[in-house]
Design a protein around this motif. Structure first.
Motif, PDB file in Angstrom:
ATOM      1  N   CYS A   8     -15.508 -10.341 -10.996  1.00 61.44           N
ATOM      2  CA  CYS A   8     -15.532  -9.314 -10.119  1.00 61.44           C
ATOM      3  C   CYS A   8     -16.262  -7.859 -10.820  1.00 61.44           C
ATOM      4  O   CYS A   8     -15.942  -7.465 -11.783  1.00 61.44           O
ATOM      5  CB  CYS A   8     -14.255  -8.964  -9.739  1.00 61.44           C
ATOM      6  SG  CYS A   8     -13.734  -7.656  -8.559  1.00 61.44           S
ATOM      7  N   SER A  10     -15.717  -5.154  -9.317  1.00 62.43           N
ATOM      8  CA  SER A  10     -14.780  -4.062  -9.062  1.00 62.43           C
ATOM      9  C   SER A  10     -13.736  -3.934 -10.232  1.00 62.43           C
ATOM     10  O   SER A  10     -13.427  -2.762 -10.614  1.00 62.43           O
ATOM     11  CB  SER A  10     -13.873  -4.252  -7.656  1.00 62.43           C
ATOM     12  OG  SER A  10     -14.917  -4.112  -6.713  1.00 62.43           O
ATOM     13  N   CYS A  11     -13.349  -4.927 -10.654  1.00 64.69           N
ATOM     14  CA  CYS A  11     -12.298  -4.722 -11.737  1.00 64.69           C
ATOM     15  C   CYS A  11     -12.638  -5.578 -12.984  1.00 64.69           C
ATOM     16  O   CYS A  11     -11.924  -5.427 -13.796  1.00 64.69           O
ATOM     17  CB  CYS A  11     -10.709  -5.379 -11.191  1.00 64.69           C
ATOM     18  SG  CYS A  11     -10.943  -7.018 -10.850  1.00 64.69           S
ATOM     19  N   CYS A  30     -12.158 -12.015  -5.642  1.00 64.63           N
ATOM     20  CA  CYS A  30     -11.363 -11.898  -6.999  1.00 64.63           C
ATOM     21  C   CYS A  30      -9.736 -12.150  -6.761  1.00 64.63           C
ATOM     22  O   CYS A  30      -9.379 -11.674  -5.533  1.00 64.63           O
ATOM     23  CB  CYS A  30     -11.715 -10.802  -7.795  1.00 64.63           C
ATOM     24  SG  CYS A  30     -10.891  -9.507  -7.684  1.00 64.63           S
ATOM     25  N   GLU A  32      -7.701 -10.137  -7.310  1.00 63.91           N
ATOM     26  CA  GLU A  32      -7.315  -8.960  -6.730  1.00 63.91           C
ATOM     27  C   GLU A  32      -7.483  -8.495  -5.596  1.00 63.91           C
ATOM     28  O   GLU A  32      -7.078  -7.199  -5.065  1.00 63.91           O
ATOM     29  CB  GLU A  32      -7.648  -7.763  -7.942  1.00 63.91           C
ATOM     30  CG  GLU A  32      -7.282  -8.130  -9.205  1.00 63.91           C
ATOM     31  CD  GLU A  32      -5.503  -7.800  -9.528  1.00 63.91           C
ATOM     32  OE1 GLU A  32      -5.070  -7.045  -8.649  1.00 63.91           O
ATOM     33  OE2 GLU A  32      -5.067  -8.715 -10.439  1.00 63.91           O
ATOM     34  N   HIS A  34     -10.646  -8.164  -4.553  1.00 64.29           N
ATOM     35  CA  HIS A  34     -12.091  -7.587  -4.103  1.00 64.29           C
ATOM     36  C   HIS A  34     -13.099  -8.589  -3.825  1.00 64.29           C
ATOM     37  O   HIS A  34     -12.922  -9.983  -4.049  1.00 64.29           O
ATOM     38  CB  HIS A  34     -12.652  -6.841  -5.498  1.00 64.29           C
ATOM     39  CG  HIS A  34     -11.449  -6.039  -6.162  1.00 64.29           C
ATOM     40  ND1 HIS A  34     -11.030  -6.194  -7.514  1.00 64.29           N
ATOM     41  CD2 HIS A  34     -10.859  -4.978  -5.633  1.00 64.29           C
ATOM     42  CE1 HIS A  34     -10.010  -5.077  -7.739  1.00 64.29           C
ATOM     43  NE2 HIS A  34     -10.110  -4.384  -6.556  1.00 64.29           N
TER      44      HIS A  34
HETATM   45 ZN   LIG Z   1     -11.563  -7.627  -8.499  1.00 63.69          ZN
END
Ligand SMILES: [Zn+2]
Length: 65
Positions: A8, A10-11, A30, A32, A34
């Protein structure tokens, strides 16, 4: 079913999904939630069709050393 690794963006989480090969390039989400993810190249070989190692060619045959 082959497994694919994704990361991911993003994270930064990495995760693994089992999905049909035909969907390997589809967006993955993901853990999370994302969706800005990229598929990682993995060493998983399915079906034994891994690319053959490069042949030695000239130098492998000792003709140029
Ligand atoms: Zn993520």
């Amino acid at each position: 079913m082959p497994r694919y690794d994704y990361r991911c963006r993003s994270c930064g989480a990495t995760f693994e999904l089992s999905r049909p090969m035909a969907e390997s390039a589809d967006p993955a989400q993901c853990p999370e939630g994302h969706t800005d993810t990229v598929k990682l190249l993995s060493a998983v070989a399915v079906g034994g069709t891994a690319a053959a190692p490069p042949q030695g060619g000239c130098c492998g045959g000792g003709c140029c050393g």
